[in-house]
Design an enzyme around this catalytic site. Structure first.
Site, mmCIF file in Angstrom:
data_model
loop_
_atom_site.group_PDB
_atom_site.id
_atom_site.type_symbol
_atom_site.label_atom_id
_atom_site.label_comp_id
_atom_site.label_asym_id
_atom_site.label_seq_id
_atom_site.Cartn_x
_atom_site.Cartn_y
_atom_site.Cartn_z
ATOM 1 N N HIS A 296 0.870 -1.181 0.000
ATOM 2 C CA HIS A 296 0.000 0.000 0.000
ATOM 3 C C HIS A 296 0.911 1.236 0.000
ATOM 4 O O HIS A 296 2.010 1.192 0.560
ATOM 5 C CB HIS A 296 -0.839 -0.040 1.279
ATOM 6 C CG HIS A 296 -1.905 0.991 1.384
ATOM 7 N ND1 HIS A 296 -1.652 2.279 1.772
ATOM 8 C CD2 HIS A 296 -3.233 0.910 1.171
ATOM 9 C CE1 HIS A 296 -2.787 2.957 1.793
ATOM 10 N NE2 HIS A 296 -3.768 2.154 1.427
ATOM 11 N N ASP B 256 3.313 -4.478 8.002
ATOM 12 C CA ASP B 256 2.111 -3.661 7.892
ATOM 13 C C ASP B 256 0.923 -4.607 8.094
ATOM 14 O O ASP B 256 0.608 -5.413 7.215
ATOM 15 C CB ASP B 256 2.087 -3.006 6.499
ATOM 16 C CG ASP B 256 0.757 -2.336 6.188
ATOM 17 O OD1 ASP B 256 -0.184 -2.451 7.005
ATOM 18 O OD2 ASP B 256 0.660 -1.707 5.122
ATOM 19 N N GLN C 19 -4.229 -5.154 7.012
ATOM 20 C CA GLN C 19 -5.190 -6.157 6.526
ATOM 21 C C GLN C 19 -5.050 -7.492 7.250
ATOM 22 O O GLN C 19 -5.874 -8.377 7.070
ATOM 23 C CB GLN C 19 -5.000 -6.393 5.015
ATOM 24 C CG GLN C 19 -5.226 -5.185 4.145
ATOM 25 C CD GLN C 19 -6.683 -4.731 4.136
ATOM 26 O OE1 GLN C 19 -7.599 -5.479 4.479
ATOM 27 N NE2 GLN C 19 -6.909 -3.485 3.770
ATOM 28 N N LYS D 89 -10.250 -0.767 10.517
ATOM 29 C CA LYS D 89 -10.304 -1.975 9.688
ATOM 30 C C LYS D 89 -10.536 -3.210 10.547
ATOM 31 O O LYS D 89 -10.540 -4.326 10.046
ATOM 32 C CB LYS D 89 -9.005 -2.131 8.897
ATOM 33 C CG LYS D 89 -8.835 -1.068 7.799
ATOM 34 C CD LYS D 89 -7.602 -1.368 6.995
ATOM 35 C CE LYS D 89 -7.117 -0.185 6.206
ATOM 36 N NZ LYS D 89 -7.829 0.005 4.956
ATOM 37 N N CYS E 136 -4.653 2.286 -3.753
ATOM 38 C CA CYS E 136 -3.423 2.855 -3.167
ATOM 39 C C CYS E 136 -2.227 1.939 -3.375
ATOM 40 O O CYS E 136 -1.403 1.753 -2.454
ATOM 41 C CB CYS E 136 -3.598 3.150 -1.678
ATOM 42 S SG CYS E 136 -4.854 4.367 -1.353
HETATM 43 N N1 PMP Z 1 -1.655 -0.810 4.534
HETATM 44 C C1 PMP Z 1 -2.583 -1.574 3.951
HETATM 45 C C2 PMP Z 1 -2.209 -2.943 3.475
HETATM 46 C C3 PMP Z 1 -3.881 -1.093 3.806
HETATM 47 O O1 PMP Z 1 -4.814 -1.857 3.232
HETATM 48 C C4 PMP Z 1 -4.198 0.204 4.281
HETATM 49 C C5 PMP Z 1 -5.586 0.783 4.126
HETATM 50 N N2 PMP Z 1 -6.197 0.528 2.909
HETATM 51 C C6 PMP Z 1 -3.198 0.958 4.888
HETATM 52 C C7 PMP Z 1 -1.940 0.416 5.004
HETATM 53 C C8 PMP Z 1 -3.447 2.319 5.430
HETATM 54 O O2 PMP Z 1 -4.328 2.258 6.494
HETATM 55 P P1 PMP Z 1 -4.979 3.604 7.104
HETATM 56 O O3 PMP Z 1 -5.571 4.326 5.944
HETATM 57 O O4 PMP Z 1 -6.001 3.101 8.053
HETATM 58 O O5 PMP Z 1 -3.890 4.358 7.757
#
Ligand code: PMP
Length: 408
Positions: free
Chosen positions: A125, A202, A205, A228, A366
């Site tokens: 991401h 990270d 997910q 999430k 993203c």
């Molecule tokens: N890493 C991953 C794998 C994600 O899916 C996301 C959110 N789509 C993020 C980081 C960022 O998370 P947040 O927007 O809650 O900071």
């Protein structure tokens, strides 16, 4: 369904699911972007404002002490939920993005110099890609990127081949938000540690789909977001091993992160407060605590087993539709499906599915470097939660067939 899962009770606890969209029952398959909240979380936030609300840590009066105790109790709950060794290794942030930026800025300042290397993957991401890219650009360091195979899986040997004496960190996602791939993080961490390289995971997910034990995994950092995992927005966690957090400089300056301030210098507070400048999201922590109780009560293994059934069923149903191409078919996969219908733009497919009451996400998710490597503009992503049902997946299959008819 083959396993017992209290699906009726669970669904009754998520008020938002019981509404009509375009005169059809809402089907929510955008869980990888943000999950819905059970009444237990909503009630915890209301209760916080009705009886506990106060700024924490700085007061001697009753409410301030009560709010502080609740905040610090929540930290203990989170520690237990991910099995961290120490409560002070749990830092509250506003989410995964802030946790990742904190490590990139602070670890970068302390440990990364010109000529050093950081290893990441093509499936990250942006929030676990751009901060490292920028730190590397700033420092004259090199960001090395591991690729994926045709199923969307990493090759740990390729990653190991990139490790050398200049490698300062390996940073990768637990679960891909686009491909669903569950990465072999334990194997990668073991390999990295043999070369004395720390690993950041990270967990944005991972945390809602899998049991997470940071000591068993032996990761050096693990980041996740409340929203999430059925908790509120604007709250998240950075877990870091004490040995790194102790050495890393503060990320933001202000109240609470200091010990003593003089006109010419400042000494900093102990962990975890060194990394929690300013008034924190106390309401968010109350909600996150309730979300953790909720997940613990259902059980992460039961959640993973139920969601695997949803994934297997959805994969089989969608595979029957001619022209549907999957992105991410790794053997080890979390409950989401990224797909395209022939050459149809994902946005067009998403629009039609939405009109049938089904929320899916479309776009690059993203993860532009990943989209570039796949030579596609984006995908349609249906991501499943434990409150979704087989019947809802049938509706999705019908909606995709309709969209295909209209668009082709
Ligand atoms: N890493 C991953 C794998 C994600 O899916 C996301 C959110 N789509 C993020 C980081 C960022 O998370 P947040 O927007 O809650 O900071």
């Amino acid at each position: 369904m083959g396993i017992l899962f209290p699906i009726d009770r669970v669904r009754s606890e998520f008020p938002i699911l019981h509404q009509q969209i375009y005169k059809r029952p809402l089907v929510y398959f955008d869980n990888a972007a943000s999950t819905q909240k059970p009444v237990q979380v909503i009630d915890a936030i209301r209760k916080y404002y009705e009886v506990d609300n106060c700024n924490i840590h700085r007061g001697v009066h009753y409410l301030s002490v009560k709010a502080t105790e609740a905040y610090e109790e929540a930290r203990k709950e989170i520690r237990e939920f991910i099995n961290a060794r120490n409560t002070h290794e749990i830092i509250f942030t506003k989410g995964t993005t802030e946790s990742l930026n904190l490590v990139a800025a602070s670890f970068g300042k302390r440990y990364i110099s010109e000529g050093d290397e950081v290893i990441t993957t093509i499936m990250e991401h942006h929030s676990n890609f751009v901060p490292w890219q920028q730190v590397c650009l700033e420092k004259g360091a090199r960001l090395r990127i591991v690729g994926i195979d045709e199923k969307g899986a990493l090759n740990p040997e390729e990653l190991e081949g990139m490790i050398n004496e200049r490698t300062r960190l390996i940073t990768l996602t637990h679960v891909s938000n686009v491909l669903g791939t569950i990465n072999p993080v334990e194997e990668i961490i073991r390999m990295a540690h043999e070369h004395n390289v720390p690993v950041l995971i990270d967990g944005a997910q991972g945390i809602s789909h899998l049991p997470v034990d940071v000591q068993a995994m032996d990761c050096d950092f693990y980041c996740f977001s409340g929203h999430k995992m059925y908790g509120p927005m604007g709250i998240g966690v950075l877990y870091g091993k004490e040995k790194y957090l102790e050495e890393m400089p503060p990320y933001q300056m202000g109240g609470e992160m200091i010990r003593d301030v003089y006109t010419d210098h400042t000494t900093f507070n102990d962990l975890p407060f060194k990394f929690e400048a300013g008034t924190p999201n106390v309401e968010g922590v109350a909600g996150l605590r309730a979300a953790v109780y909720y997940l613990k009560d259902l059980g992460m293994n039961a959640i993973a087993a139920y969601e695997k059934q949803l994934l297997d069923y959805a994969t089989a149903m969608l595979a029957e539709i001619r022209g549907v191409k999957f992105f991410g078919t790794a053997a080890s996969k979390a409950s989401l499906i990224s797909f395209l219908i022939g050459n149809v733009h994902p946005y067009d497919t998403g629009m039609i599915i939405d009109k049938m009451g089904i929320a899916v996400r479309t776009g690059h998710h993203c993860a532009m470097p990943l989209m570039d490597s796949l030579h596609i503009p984006g995908t349609v992503r249906a991501s499943f939660s434990f409150y979704n049902t087989i019947e809802e997946i049938d509706l999705l299959a019908t909606a995709i067939r309709k969209a295909k008819e209209i668009l082709e």
